[in-house]
Design a protein around this motif. Structure first.
Motif, PDB file in Angstrom:
ATOM      1  N   LYS A  63      44.356  37.175  35.762  1.00 27.21           N
ATOM      2  CA  LYS A  63      44.206  37.667  36.836  1.00 27.21           C
ATOM      3  C   LYS A  63      43.360  38.312  37.253  1.00 27.21           C
ATOM      4  O   LYS A  63      42.182  38.505  37.884  1.00 27.21           O
ATOM      5  CB  LYS A  63      45.477  38.447  37.624  1.00 27.21           C
ATOM      6  N   LEU A  64      42.478  39.570  36.079  1.00 25.60           N
ATOM      7  CA  LEU A  64      41.493  39.941  35.424  1.00 25.60           C
ATOM      8  C   LEU A  64      40.546  39.370  35.885  1.00 25.60           C
ATOM      9  O   LEU A  64      39.922  39.923  36.786  1.00 25.60           O
ATOM     10  CB  LEU A  64      41.971  41.057  34.356  1.00 25.60           C
ATOM     11  N   ALA A  65      40.666  38.464  34.636  1.00 20.29           N
ATOM     12  CA  ALA A  65      39.077  37.621  34.781  1.00 20.29           C
ATOM     13  C   ALA A  65      38.774  36.662  36.080  1.00 20.29           C
ATOM     14  O   ALA A  65      37.913  36.602  36.329  1.00 20.29           O
ATOM     15  CB  ALA A  65      38.858  36.244  33.571  1.00 20.29           C
ATOM     16  N   GLN A  66      39.834  36.380  36.455  1.00 20.33           N
ATOM     17  CA  GLN A  66      39.306  35.900  38.427  1.00 20.33           C
ATOM     18  C   GLN A  66      39.479  36.877  39.217  1.00 20.33           C
ATOM     19  O   GLN A  66      38.024  36.332  40.413  1.00 20.33           O
ATOM     20  CB  GLN A  66      40.604  35.419  38.834  1.00 20.33           C
ATOM     21  N   GLN A  67      40.182  38.235  39.131  1.00 25.36           N
ATOM     22  CA  GLN A  67      38.960  39.135  40.514  1.00 25.36           C
ATOM     23  C   GLN A  67      38.180  39.746  39.751  1.00 25.36           C
ATOM     24  O   GLN A  67      37.120  40.108  40.881  1.00 25.36           O
ATOM     25  CB  GLN A  67      40.270  40.544  39.980  1.00 25.36           C
ATOM     26  N   TRP A  68      37.219  39.911  38.048  1.00 29.12           N
ATOM     27  CA  TRP A  68      36.016  40.302  37.725  1.00 29.12           C
ATOM     28  C   TRP A  68      34.855  39.049  38.533  1.00 29.12           C
ATOM     29  O   TRP A  68      33.754  39.474  38.998  1.00 29.12           O
ATOM     30  CB  TRP A  68      36.530  39.626  36.364  1.00 29.12           C
ATOM     31  N   GLN A  69      35.448  37.657  38.632  1.00 34.95           N
ATOM     32  CA  GLN A  69      34.633  36.661  39.035  1.00 34.95           C
ATOM     33  C   GLN A  69      34.561  36.846  40.457  1.00 34.95           C
ATOM     34  O   GLN A  69      33.354  35.941  40.745  1.00 34.95           O
ATOM     35  CB  GLN A  69      35.421  35.328  38.317  1.00 34.95           C
ATOM     36  N   ALA A  70      35.418  37.275  40.660  1.00 34.20           N
ATOM     37  CA  ALA A  70      35.320  36.880  42.934  1.00 34.20           C
ATOM     38  C   ALA A  70      34.095  37.928  42.713  1.00 34.20           C
ATOM     39  O   ALA A  70      33.228  38.094  43.826  1.00 34.20           O
ATOM     40  CB  ALA A  70      36.375  37.296  43.534  1.00 34.20           C
TER      41      ALA A  70
END
Length: 502
Positions: free
Chosen positions: A328-335
């Motif tokens: 979830k953290l990686a997806q948020q950073w990515q967005a």
């Protein structure tokens, strides 16, 4: 846009700060030879829903609002019970605390069962959860905080410069004044770790037990250390997991959050680098580390979907609590790195509504402020925090300028009524300290600190793992088996030991 911003700020909250010589401590417990027995019944609907499918019983225990005035006003504390599964093997009760201060613990027995609490523990103990004084169903306090207000998190915002400290000082002062205005029944000043430890002893007596065992996480270690120190002869088997280092959370304790993030972040960086093709955050841990700073500074200047640099830092800190939150953290950073407003909002909303979503930030924030500010005197000079921010921005660049920033305790309307509980090493060797080597809010140093204070009474079980919470909440077999063996058989390690990565 404004609503999305408040939702994000609430998400970050979910992560989880010189006495006069004339001050004298209140008695350890008020004299009450005949403690009232509890009457078990149905739990409130919200507790039933959170505990499902496990069924718990609930009851209330009356305690003095002010132990210095034991015949004065009383408050009712709500406790829960999951009775032991094998009466023939029952050896007593195990009180539970999830931390905070300010977290509800009524459903904790069921949550630990869901996470795989070993059958031997369930056979041996009645599990006792509770909302401690001021929390949830136990005479809840309020400061009137809202998600759209200026004060929305226990940890202050990241101070990018001196002006940011000055701005936060105004917010902190307003928060302290707001708490004073809402303290209509005078209970707020009596929310202390010492009083909560006295409450634990009242609960023990009301349940008809000569002693109690205890399992506490995070701030719950401070409460457990206080109880074992104030009532050594009534403490049975004590397990303190993810230690903050003392019987109270002070300014140094909150500043250690930044140390914990520095020690925990490399695990995420290594994980993300190994998945560069999926997330694009960096091919090496060093590149992921650089992405954090680049993205934070960019969001400081131009937020995406209401997500600014402070919120990114708070959000990242909170997601380091569990390895399962890394995706979830990686997806948020990515967005955020891609400027994808839609994806950033969607992910943030999913995070805010996942699992147990508190209907209000007010009560947990109010309790956290009251206990941390009442337990010990905090610096009153804004410059002390300004200097701390400057120092910690250098030594803990990931998060130090947040955790060293100023809090409502600098302006708290009530002085501590007694010194903080001193760790008492005069008692049985019955304190097992459990600590992951890498833990964002409670770094391993906290376990070593408490080990030095409980010199003869404790053993330190270090775990080569990352995350907040090792026993049951982690996945290290050695930590699980060693702690369970102590709770069930009373076999505490003969010396400090290390559980290697499982």
């Amino acid at each position: 846009m404004k609503r999305q911003r408040s939702t994000g700020r609430s998400s970050a909250l979910a992560v989880v700060l010189a006495l006069s010589g004339s001050l004298a401590p209140a008695p350890a417990v008020a004299d009450e030879p005949q403690a009232p027995r509890v009457r078990w019944g149905t739990c409130p609907k919200d507790v039933v829903a959170e505990a499902a499918p496990t069924a718990l019983q609930c009851a209330t225990v009356p305690v003095p609002a002010d132990y210095a005035d034991p015949k004065g006003a009383r408050i009712d504390l709500m406790i829960s019970r999951l009775a032991g599964t094998n009466p023939d093997k029952r050896r007593g009760m195990l009180m539970l605390n999830p931390g905070g201060p300010g977290a509800s613990g009524l459903a904790l027995p069921a949550l630990l069962v869901a996470r795989g609490l070993p059958a031997g523990v369930l056979d041996s103990y009645d599990l006792i959860g509770m909302d401690t004084r001021g929390v949830g169903h136990s005479a809840p306090v309020t400061c009137g905080f809202t998600e759209d207000g200026p004060y929305t998190a226990n940890i202050p915002p990241y101070a990018v410069d001196d002006a940011a400290v000055t701005a936060q000082a105004k917010v902190a002062e307003q928060a302290a004044e707001q708490c004073a205005r809402h303290d209509r029944n005078g209970l707020l000043r009596h929310l202390t770790t010492a009083n909560t430890a006295r409450d634990l002893d009242r609960i023990r007596a009301s349940l008809g037990e000569e002693k109690t065992s205890y399992l506490g996480y995070s701030y719950g270690t401070a409460l457990g250390a206080a109880y074992a120190s104030m009532f050594p002869e009534r403490s049975d088997r004590i397990v303190l997991d993810s230690n903050i280092g003392d019987t109270h959370l002070d300014r140094d304790g909150i500043r250690r959050y930044a140390l914990g993030m520095e020690q925990s972040f490399p695990d995420f960086a290594k994980w993300a680098a190994a998945r560069h093709d999926s997330y694009g955050l960096g091919r090496t841990p060093a590149q992921v580390h650089k992405t954090y700073f680049t993205l934070s500074e960019r969001l400081d200047k131009a937020p995406v979907a209401g997500f600014d640099g402070n919120l990114l830092r708070q959000y990242t800190f909170s997601q380091l609590f569990k390895k399962t939150q890394y995706p979830k953290l990686a997806q948020q950073w990515q967005a955020l790195a891609g400027g994808d407003d839609t994806a950033a909002r969607r992910l943030l909303t999913q995070h805010a509504t996942a699992g147990k979503a508190s209907s209000s930030i007010d009560n947990p924030l109010a309790v956290f402020a009251a206990v941390t500010c009442n337990d010990v005197e905090w610096p009153k000079n804004v410059d002390a925090y300004r200097h701390g921010v400057t120092k910690d921005r250098r030594r803990y660049p990931l998060f130090g300028a947040a955790t060293a920033n100023i809090t409502p305790c600098a302006f708290w309307p009530y002085a501590p009524s007694e010194p903080p509980v001193a760790v008492n090493d005069d008692g049985p060797r019955n304190v097992l300290l459990v600590q992951n080597l890498r833990d964002a809010p409670t770094p391993h140093h906290g376990g070593k600190m408490l080990r030095q204070k409980f010199t003869d009474r404790s053993r330190l079980l270090s775990v080569d793992d990352t995350g907040h919470g090792a026993y049951v909440l982690g996945d290290n077999p050695c930590a699980l088996n060693t702690t369970t063996r102590y709770l069930v058989e009373g076999k505490i390690p003969g010396k400090d030991m290390l559980c290697r990565a499982g």
